[in-house]
Design a protein around this motif. Structure first.
Motif, PDB file in Angstrom:
ATOM      1  N   ALA A   1      -4.970 -28.368  54.829  1.00 47.18           N
ATOM      2  CA  ALA A   1      -3.926 -27.342  54.789  1.00 47.18           C
ATOM      3  C   ALA A   1      -2.760 -27.778  53.918  1.00 47.18           C
ATOM      4  N   ALA A   2      -2.351 -29.038  54.018  1.00 46.40           N
ATOM      5  CA  ALA A   2      -1.230 -29.543  53.216  1.00 46.40           C
ATOM      6  C   ALA A   2      -1.559 -29.480  51.726  1.00 46.40           C
ATOM      7  N   ARG A   3      -2.808 -29.853  51.353  1.00 47.67           N
ATOM      8  CA  ARG A   3      -3.188 -29.797  49.938  1.00 47.67           C
ATOM      9  C   ARG A   3      -3.174 -28.361  49.419  1.00 47.67           C
ATOM     10  N   ALA A   4      -3.688 -27.440  50.237  1.00 39.97           N
ATOM     11  CA  ALA A   4      -3.729 -26.038  49.811  1.00 39.97           C
ATOM     12  C   ALA A   4      -2.321 -25.465  49.663  1.00 39.97           C
ATOM     13  N   LEU A   5      -1.419 -25.811  50.563  1.00 33.36           N
ATOM     14  CA  LEU A   5      -0.035 -25.341  50.465  1.00 33.36           C
ATOM     15  C   LEU A   5       0.629 -25.878  49.201  1.00 33.36           C
ATOM     16  N   GLU A   6       0.334 -27.120  48.869  1.00 30.96           N
ATOM     17  CA  GLU A   6       0.913 -27.704  47.658  1.00 30.96           C
ATOM     18  C   GLU A   6       0.407 -26.973  46.422  1.00 30.96           C
ATOM     19  N   GLU A   7      -0.879 -26.622  46.407  1.00 35.99           N
ATOM     20  CA  GLU A   7      -1.450 -25.927  45.255  1.00 35.99           C
ATOM     21  C   GLU A   7      -0.884 -24.522  45.099  1.00 35.99           C
ATOM     22  N   THR A   8      -0.605 -23.848  46.206  1.00 36.47           N
ATOM     23  CA  THR A   8      -0.107 -22.469  46.142  1.00 36.47           C
ATOM     24  C   THR A   8       1.404 -22.397  46.020  1.00 36.47           C
ATOM     25  N   GLY A   9       2.094 -23.495  46.279  1.00 41.74           N
ATOM     26  CA  GLY A   9       3.543 -23.501  46.169  1.00 41.74           C
ATOM     27  C   GLY A   9       4.270 -22.971  47.383  1.00 41.74           C
ATOM     28  N   LEU A  10       3.580 -22.751  48.493  1.00 43.66           N
ATOM     29  CA  LEU A  10       4.251 -22.294  49.711  1.00 43.66           C
ATOM     30  C   LEU A  10       5.033 -23.449  50.334  1.00 43.66           C
ATOM     31  N   SER A  11       6.204 -23.147  50.838  1.00 40.55           N
ATOM     32  CA  SER A  11       7.061 -24.172  51.430  1.00 40.55           C
ATOM     33  C   SER A  11       6.482 -24.652  52.755  1.00 40.55           C
ATOM     34  N   THR A  12       6.573 -25.945  52.992  1.00 41.61           N
ATOM     35  CA  THR A  12       6.134 -26.507  54.273  1.00 41.61           C
ATOM     36  C   THR A  12       7.284 -26.664  55.257  1.00 41.61           C
ATOM     37  N   SER A  13       8.515 -26.517  54.767  1.00 41.51           N
ATOM     38  CA  SER A  13       9.682 -26.750  55.636  1.00 41.51           C
ATOM     39  C   SER A  13      10.315 -25.468  56.141  1.00 41.51           C
ATOM     40  N   GLU A  14       9.987 -24.331  55.536  1.00 39.69           N
ATOM     41  CA  GLU A  14      10.567 -23.063  55.971  1.00 39.69           C
ATOM     42  C   GLU A  14       9.650 -22.386  56.994  1.00 39.69           C
ATOM     43  N   PRO A  15      10.232 -21.643  57.947  1.00 38.86           N
ATOM     44  CA  PRO A  15       9.422 -20.945  58.966  1.00 38.86           C
ATOM     45  C   PRO A  15       8.772 -19.697  58.390  1.00 38.86           C
ATOM     46  N   LEU A  16       7.626 -19.891  57.752  1.00 41.07           N
ATOM     47  CA  LEU A  16       6.916 -18.794  57.088  1.00 41.07           C
ATOM     48  C   LEU A  16       5.673 -18.328  57.836  1.00 41.07           C
ATOM     49  N   PHE A  17       5.108 -19.177  58.688  1.00 40.56           N
ATOM     50  CA  PHE A  17       3.751 -18.954  59.175  1.00 40.56           C
ATOM     51  C   PHE A  17       3.754 -18.263  60.534  1.00 40.56           C
ATOM     52  N   THR A  18       3.391 -16.983  60.510  1.00 41.17           N
ATOM     53  CA  THR A  18       3.318 -16.197  61.747  1.00 41.17           C
ATOM     54  C   THR A  18       2.049 -16.514  62.528  1.00 41.17           C
TER      55      THR A  18
END
Length: 521
Positions: A370-387
């Protein structure tokens, strides 16, 4: 002391019919197995005759089934017949016959009864000519618990009727046939497959060993047939597929007409066929060029895929090269294992890079993917984005808490929402991550959402361990897990929680984001 009965036939009709049902089931199972796994010629030549043989062997209910059927008996029992009713639906010798009589067995008291018997014409005629007569012991029913009264009144006695036949036990025969056929078909599985070469009436060009394990040779031959199909075919390929048993195929778009050209190789006849034209919904965005895949080393890709997946899954079955949708990357998707025994899919891109294979039940591995995929897509890991952040296992009988893109495949699913868009990121073992997004602004997009950095494999492991202890889940069901963060109604209010279900029969448990138990469903 009851009446002495004749021995009758050495084996009852029910036993004989059951044996015939088993034999018919074996024939039917062989017909289905050979027809399902082999060339149509073999299915026609063997499957159809075996099916016809099964139909002839299968027992059929008779009108006399369930009625008393006498056999040879040297002992004759005195009877006094009061009433005799013989069925006349057809002219066969044996017919259901309803008899009311008083039976006087030797060295025993007489009793009056009524019974259904399969009597021949001659026996019925003899009884009609003389009511005080004798019947072979094999045609005499056992003494009933109570003798049939001569006058009405008292406790009613159930009386046999013609509608009682054929016996309900005859329903068992088709059940036996289907059960035996299914057990044989599923039990043998891939063993039904035979490598045969059957003659073909079609005209085609002959090549060498189409069933070769050399994927590179097969792909090169398929590419050459595409080039030969039309001047524009090489740059308008829709798909290339190396099929099971060496049968390969290609679809090409004709940009002038919008039709597809289909050409294929049959390993059983060792011939190429086509191209055939047909309508298609696909257009230029779905096509790719043979040059896009010319650098792929298919034997090496196959070997690397086989080494990445668990060995118990089995060997390569098919490999297909195509775009999943318009303007998406060209990928080679290979299926491994048996169709009915849990197949696996692995993908590779045109550079030969393989998608990651991982066990979702290993939360550390799932989180890393999941961390690798988030890095590739540019989604933030520190902001509350994931419902919704979900990890679901791939084993059979893994529970499904909520519908979603990984409900059948297992893997990792991240639904996200921010001020400008909504979307999802899914990661299935053996496949490249799939990113979906719509530019739809979302009000209150942070409601119930969590940041990826606020979720940890350690917390998920602790939650799963606690749920397994609470519900006595077996250790071998550990990877049959569905766990996710989501906003849901718990303890009289909406709140963001961790939901988990482990094993095929456990309830859903709810935990706080730091792993404290709240309640069970």
């Amino acid at each position: 002391m009851g009446s002495k009965r004749g021995s009758g036939a050495s084996r009852s009709p029910g036993v004989r019919f059951a044996i015939r049902s088993v034999f018919a089931g074996v024939l039917l199972g062989c017909a289905v197995g050979l027809g399902a796994y082999n060339h149509w010629g073999l299915a026609l030549g063997l499957g159809v005759p075996l099916t016809i043989a099964a139909v002839f062997v299968a027992p059929r209910p008779r009108r006399i089934d369930g009625a008393l059927q006498g056999g040879h008996s040297s002992q004759q029992i005195p009877v006094t017949v009061e009433a005799l009713t013989r069925s006349s639906l057809d002219a066969s010798n044996l017919q259901p016959t309803l008899v009311t009589a008083t039976i006087t067995p030797p060295n025993d008291t007489e009793y009056r009864t009524r019974w259904l018997s399969a009597m021949p014409k001659s026996m019925v005629a003899n009884l009609l000519s003389d009511a005080d007569n004798r019947l072979p012991a094999s045609f005499i029913p056992p003494r009933p618990p109570e003798s049939l009264p001569y006058q009405s009144g008292g406790k009613p006695v159930p009386e046999p009727e013609f509608g009682d036949n054929p016996a309900k036990s005859t329903l068992l025969y088709p059940v036996i046939i289907v059960a035996v056929a299914a057990a044989l078909f599923l039990g043998v599985g891939g063993g039904w497959r035979f490598s045969v070469s059957l003659p073909s009436t079609d005209i085609g060009s002959v090549i060498g060993d189409g069933g070769s394990d050399n994927l590179q040779e097969r792909m090169d031959a398929l590419a050459q047939k595409v080039v030969d199909a039309s001047p524009t075919a090489a740059t308008n390929v829709l798909s290339l597929e190396l099929g099971e048993d060496g049968s390969d195929r290609a679809y090409v778009l004709d940009p002038a007409t919008g039709e597809s050209l289909y050409l294929w190789y049959s390993a059983s006849s060792d011939k190429w066929y086509g191209p055939d034209r047909d309508s298609t919904q696909f257009r230029a965005g779905k096509t790719f060029s043979l040059a896009d895949v010319s650098g792929m080393r298919f034997n090496e890709i196959r070997d690397q895929m086989a080494a990445a997946i668990p060995p118990e899954i089995g060997g390569l079955r098919t490999m297909k090269i195509e775009r999943s949708a318009d303007n998406q990357p060209v990928l080679a998707s290979a299926t491994f294992g048996e169709v009915f025994e849990g197949e696996a899919t692995m993908q590779a891109d045109t550079t030969g890079k393989l998608a990651a294979w991982f066990q979702p039940g290993d939360f550390d591995a799932a989180m890393n993917q999941a961390a690798r995929a988030l890095e590739e897509t540019g989604l933030s890991t520190s902001e509350p984005l994931f419902t919704r952040f979900e990890i679901r296992g791939t084993d059979s009988d893994t529970p499904i808490m909520r519908a979603g893109t990984i409900q059948n495949s297992g893997g990792v699913l991240m639904d996200f929402s921010d001020i400008s868009r909504n979307g999802s990121l899914s990661i299935v073992p053996g496949s490249f991550p799939v990113f979906r997004s719509t530019d739809t602004p979302s009000r209150d997009y942070t409601d119930g959402a969590v940041a990826f950095d606020d979720i940890s494999a350690q917390t998920f492991d602790a939650v799963r361990d606690d749920a397994m202890r609470r519900h006595s889940v077996d250790a071998f069901d550990r990877n049959r897990v569905d766990i996710q963060t989501s906003s849901t109604y718990v303890v009289d209010q909406y709140q963001t929680v961790i939901m988990v279900e482990v094993g095929p029969d456990s309830p859903i448990d709810y935990y706080t984001l730091d792993g404290r138990f709240i309640e069970s469903d």
